[in-house]
Design a protein around this motif. Sequence first.
Motif, PDB file in Angstrom:
ATOM      1  N   ALA A 541       0.359  -1.666   0.246  1.00 53.37           N
ATOM      2  CA  ALA A 541       0.078   0.321  -0.246  1.00 53.37           C
ATOM      3  C   ALA A 541       0.893   0.833  -0.167  1.00 53.37           C
ATOM      4  CB  ALA A 541      -1.168   0.020   1.190  1.00 53.37           C
ATOM      5  N   LEU A 542       1.704   1.207   0.915  1.00 56.07           N
ATOM      6  CA  LEU A 542       3.008   2.232   0.796  1.00 56.07           C
ATOM      7  C   LEU A 542       3.723   2.590  -0.088  1.00 56.07           C
ATOM      8  CD1 LEU A 542       4.557   4.291   2.608  1.00 56.07           C
ATOM      9  CD2 LEU A 542       5.891   2.557   3.273  1.00 56.07           C
ATOM     10  N   ARG A 543       3.975   1.935  -1.245  1.00 55.38           N
ATOM     11  CA  ARG A 543       4.377   1.882  -2.119  1.00 55.38           C
ATOM     12  C   ARG A 543       3.691   2.592  -3.643  1.00 55.38           C
ATOM     13  NH1 ARG A 543       4.797  -1.727  -7.002  1.00 55.38           N
ATOM     14  NH2 ARG A 543       3.716  -3.795  -5.836  1.00 55.38           N
ATOM     15  N   LEU A 544       2.303   1.547  -3.761  1.00 52.84           N
ATOM     16  CA  LEU A 544       1.059   2.041  -4.202  1.00 52.84           C
ATOM     17  C   LEU A 544       1.300   4.167  -4.075  1.00 52.84           C
ATOM     18  CD1 LEU A 544      -0.825  -0.801  -4.609  1.00 52.84           C
ATOM     19  CD2 LEU A 544       0.897   0.239  -6.257  1.00 52.84           C
ATOM     20  N   LEU A 545       1.482   4.074  -2.626  1.00 59.93           N
ATOM     21  CA  LEU A 545       1.299   5.269  -2.254  1.00 59.93           C
ATOM     22  C   LEU A 545       2.208   6.374  -2.726  1.00 59.93           C
ATOM     23  CD1 LEU A 545      -0.301   5.228   1.011  1.00 59.93           C
ATOM     24  CD2 LEU A 545      -1.812   5.790  -0.799  1.00 59.93           C
ATOM     25  N   LYS A 546       3.328   6.277  -2.739  1.00 57.49           N
ATOM     26  CA  LYS A 546       4.516   6.325  -3.301  1.00 57.49           C
ATOM     27  C   LYS A 546       4.489   6.694  -5.063  1.00 57.49           C
ATOM     28  CE  LYS A 546       8.758   7.299  -1.274  1.00 57.49           C
ATOM     29  NZ  LYS A 546       9.634   7.051  -1.227  1.00 57.49           N
ATOM     30  N   ASP A 547       3.996   5.740  -5.460  1.00 55.48           N
ATOM     31  CA  ASP A 547       3.960   5.317  -6.594  1.00 55.48           C
ATOM     32  C   ASP A 547       2.718   6.954  -8.143  1.00 55.48           C
ATOM     33  OD1 ASP A 547       4.276   5.229  -9.672  1.00 55.48           O
ATOM     34  OD2 ASP A 547       2.733   4.125  -9.705  1.00 55.48           O
ATOM     35  N   LEU A 548       1.302   7.205  -6.800  1.00 57.36           N
ATOM     36  CA  LEU A 548       0.413   8.453  -7.219  1.00 57.36           C
ATOM     37  C   LEU A 548       1.508   9.140  -6.684  1.00 57.36           C
ATOM     38  CD1 LEU A 548      -2.927   6.230  -5.393  1.00 57.36           C
ATOM     39  CD2 LEU A 548      -1.853   6.652  -7.830  1.00 57.36           C
ATOM     40  N   GLN A 549       2.238   9.602  -5.443  1.00 62.68           N
ATOM     41  CA  GLN A 549       2.678  10.550  -4.949  1.00 62.68           C
ATOM     42  C   GLN A 549       3.523  11.705  -6.501  1.00 62.68           C
ATOM     43  OE1 GLN A 549       5.204  10.460  -1.281  1.00 62.68           O
ATOM     44  NE2 GLN A 549       6.000  12.119  -2.042  1.00 62.68           N
ATOM     45  N   GLN A 550       4.971  10.411  -7.136  1.00 60.55           N
ATOM     46  CA  GLN A 550       5.490  11.246  -8.060  1.00 60.55           C
ATOM     47  C   GLN A 550       4.737  11.219  -9.000  1.00 60.55           C
ATOM     48  OE1 GLN A 550       8.441  11.141  -7.896  1.00 60.55           O
ATOM     49  NE2 GLN A 550       8.822  10.215  -5.398  1.00 60.55           N
ATOM     50  N   LYS A 551       3.270  10.616  -9.306  1.00 60.60           N
ATOM     51  CA  LYS A 551       2.787  11.387 -10.115  1.00 60.60           C
ATOM     52  C   LYS A 551       1.874  12.321 -10.104  1.00 60.60           C
ATOM     53  CE  LYS A 551       1.202   6.440 -12.279  1.00 60.60           C
ATOM     54  NZ  LYS A 551       0.777   5.065 -12.446  1.00 60.60           N
ATOM     55  N   SER A 552       1.638  12.699  -9.414  1.00 63.65           N
ATOM     56  CA  SER A 552       0.793  14.252  -9.116  1.00 63.65           C
ATOM     57  C   SER A 552       1.866  15.259  -8.825  1.00 63.65           C
ATOM     58  CB  SER A 552       0.571  13.553  -7.572  1.00 63.65           C
ATOM     59  OG  SER A 552       1.242  13.660  -6.178  1.00 63.65           O
ATOM     60  N   ARG A 553       2.940  15.330  -9.089  1.00 60.89           N
ATOM     61  CA  ARG A 553       4.639  16.505  -9.173  1.00 60.89           C
ATOM     62  C   ARG A 553       4.115  16.571 -10.859  1.00 60.89           C
ATOM     63  NH1 ARG A 553       9.926  13.563  -6.979  1.00 60.89           N
ATOM     64  NH2 ARG A 553       9.140  13.620  -4.904  1.00 60.89           N
ATOM     65  N   SER A 554       4.189  17.957 -10.397  1.00 60.89           N
ATOM     66  CA  SER A 554       4.811  19.117 -11.818  1.00 60.89           C
ATOM     67  C   SER A 554       5.722  19.572 -11.771  1.00 60.89           C
ATOM     68  CB  SER A 554       3.837  19.893 -11.348  1.00 60.89           C
ATOM     69  OG  SER A 554       3.469  20.544 -10.175  1.00 60.89           O
ATOM     70  N   TYR A 555       6.409  20.248 -13.396  1.00 62.63           N
ATOM     71  CA  TYR A 555       7.703  20.226 -12.808  1.00 62.63           C
ATOM     72  C   TYR A 555       7.813  21.627 -13.602  1.00 62.63           C
ATOM     73  CZ  TYR A 555       9.419  15.954 -11.630  1.00 62.63           C
ATOM     74  OH  TYR A 555       9.351  14.422 -10.747  1.00 62.63           O
ATOM     75  N   VAL A 556       8.696  22.693 -13.446  1.00 60.60           N
ATOM     76  CA  VAL A 556       8.386  23.989 -13.756  1.00 60.60           C
ATOM     77  C   VAL A 556       9.867  24.448 -14.864  1.00 60.60           C
ATOM     78  CG1 VAL A 556       7.782  26.823 -14.146  1.00 60.60           C
ATOM     79  CG2 VAL A 556       6.612  24.694 -12.506  1.00 60.60           C
ATOM     80  N   ALA A 557      10.099  24.503 -15.655  1.00 58.12           N
ATOM     81  CA  ALA A 557      11.694  25.122 -15.739  1.00 58.12           C
ATOM     82  C   ALA A 557      12.365  26.088 -14.739  1.00 58.12           C
ATOM     83  CB  ALA A 557      11.499  25.577 -17.467  1.00 58.12           C
ATOM     84  N   LYS A 558      13.384  25.747 -14.292  1.00 57.61           N
ATOM     85  CA  LYS A 558      14.316  26.978 -13.486  1.00 57.61           C
ATOM     86  C   LYS A 558      14.164  28.554 -14.556  1.00 57.61           C
ATOM     87  CE  LYS A 558      16.455  22.718 -10.576  1.00 57.61           C
ATOM     88  NZ  LYS A 558      17.645  22.319 -10.450  1.00 57.61           N
TER      89      LYS A 558
END
Length: 703
Positions: A541-558
């Motif tokens: 369950a924790l691994r699935l949650l961390k995977d969802l956490q990584q998918k929810s990240r958004s990246y912006v150019a520095k």
Amino acid sequence: MAEQGIHIISRLRRRYVAYRVLSCVLFSVAIALFVFGGLFLFFKPVIWAVPAFFISLFALFKIKKPLSAKNEEIAAFLNRTYPEVEEAAEIILIPSKHLNTLQRLACGRAEKALLGLRVKHKHFRRGFWHSIWVAELALLFVFLCHIAHEIGGHPFTAVPPSDVQQPLPPEKVLPQIDGVELTIIPPAYTHKPSRTQDRFNLIAEEGANAQWLIKTNVALKNAFLLFNDKEHIALKNTNGGTQWQAAKTISQPGFYQVSIDGKLSEPYQVQVIKDAPPVVHVKSPKPYTYIDAGEVPQVNINASLTDDYGISAATIMATVAKGRGEGVKFKEYKLAFNTAFSGQPHYDAQKLVNLPALNMEPGDELYFYVEAKDTHNQQSRTDVFTVAIQDTAELLSMDGVLSGANVKPEFFRSERQIIIDAEQLLKDKDSISVEKFNARSNDLGIDQKLLRLRYGKFLGEEDEVVEGPKGNDGPVDPADFSNAAKILKEYTDDHDKAEDAQFFEPAVKAQLKATLTEMWKAELQLRLYKPKDALPFAYKALRLLKDLQQKSRSYVAKTAYNPTPIKLEKRLTGELDKVIQPTAKQEMKPAPEPYQALKNAINVLEQLKQNPKLTEADKRILQAANGQLSLRASAQPGSYVAALGAMRRILAAQTADLKDIATVEAAIQKTISAPGAKPSAQGQSADMGLSRSYFKNLKQAKP
């Protein structure tokens, strides 16, 4: 009088026993024929069909017991079938001294009925007819096996699709030839015996050795075999000019002709059965396998290997990857299956791989593929499969969660805390009482339940709270009388349903559902005071949650791009007289037409249908087409040898035959493909496409 009745019943019993014995014998013969056909089809010793007959006959006698029929069974049969007996046939078998007056009268009437009764054989032949039908099916099976054996293979052999499976045409031989004996010796990798035929058309395995023995009715001076209009193989004289021998290894398809004293025969086909590479299918594991914490660190590799002639070897090529980033190290292993490969066409091989034996630790990955080799040294391999062991240290790390750039709600860390508390509870198990251990495990189960309910809100699930009855103490507004909407609101649920919740995308929602399932399983084990069994589900369950956490990240150019400021005083002041439109010129010559000779031959063949006589110009065109047909017949003899022979008959005859013309035209039409599109300049209309744009916009306009 009683003796006659008993004699009739005994005679019927012997007839019944004879039919049953014959039925068992026929069934045993059918089983022996099936075994004989299977052994004959797979080139095995057929002598095993004899013990199969005796074994099956013994089993049938043991099961059906045909010799154990008694007179009482026949008497019961007569009572059921023939009303004339008046159900008194069994009384005939009772001694007279044991009968009363009424039974003696019934016995006398039954004996009179038996003396005039004609019992038909069809009542005893039902099982006998079934055995005859089974025996006929067995004979048909043996006949089909014989046909398959004559062709040189069996229906369970995988033969690649080609024109090898086409029926061979009838042969025409030169008048000087009295007969031919063609012996085909298959290569060793096929495990097939040699075979002999009396035809010139040849179907052989790749690498087979063909030996010709040609008998003639007259003595010859010179004879040879001409393969594909190129290769000459001389025929050696062995008996005063009337027997000629030659041998050749068949490796490529094509055609050949027999030349006797300068006279060529018609083309004969040479078809080659190619050896297909082995087929490897990995049944388990899946292409990507993840071993969670608490699971046994091992993987069972189950592979199915199939080849048309036989598998000689199979190996698992494994690579272990350790480390991360630039510090990754690889080590290769060569693993063997538990099966010994002895050249059989099919194997189901298995290998249980213990990952710690390969020095694998949490976080390492195993890459493997299965490689197989057949008896012809052809190799094939599968795709790469990946097996990864979960790294619990990385899973429990707080990197990224405490970072200011990735602030997450508190409940994203609750599953991690449950795992830490469960592991601590297992460490303290020996130092605390059973009651305290169970209480702490139950408290963790409650925490797991609260966390699951919190995540369930995202899927539209409701809290596990039982609502009390809704009161109706206030006055009712008369305007709400017959208000269907308000009535439905009182007795229905307006909350979102779990299946209709729209908080997430379908893929994210499916993964979140899988997370809730693992939480359910972890909670169950914690409530049963089994925190050790709950850890694998909590880790997953924790691994699935961390995977969802990584998918929810958004990246912006520095950094952003700052262009050079434009000088307005120089804007639109440049000189453009030296700026010209770039042009590229290229002369494209059309490629030579590969089938021009065949296209010219079609015109000549159409003219021959009206005037069957050839001119010298027509012969030159057909000679060029004959060369191209010869090349096609060398590659695909099953499709073009007949057309090649027809073309040569047209060239040699004074008057062309319409059947030969149709055969050649069909082969040419099969060869010539439709011309491809050629590049050309696209014409521009006088109005520069204005009318096309007008009609396009007119169609899109609303009425």
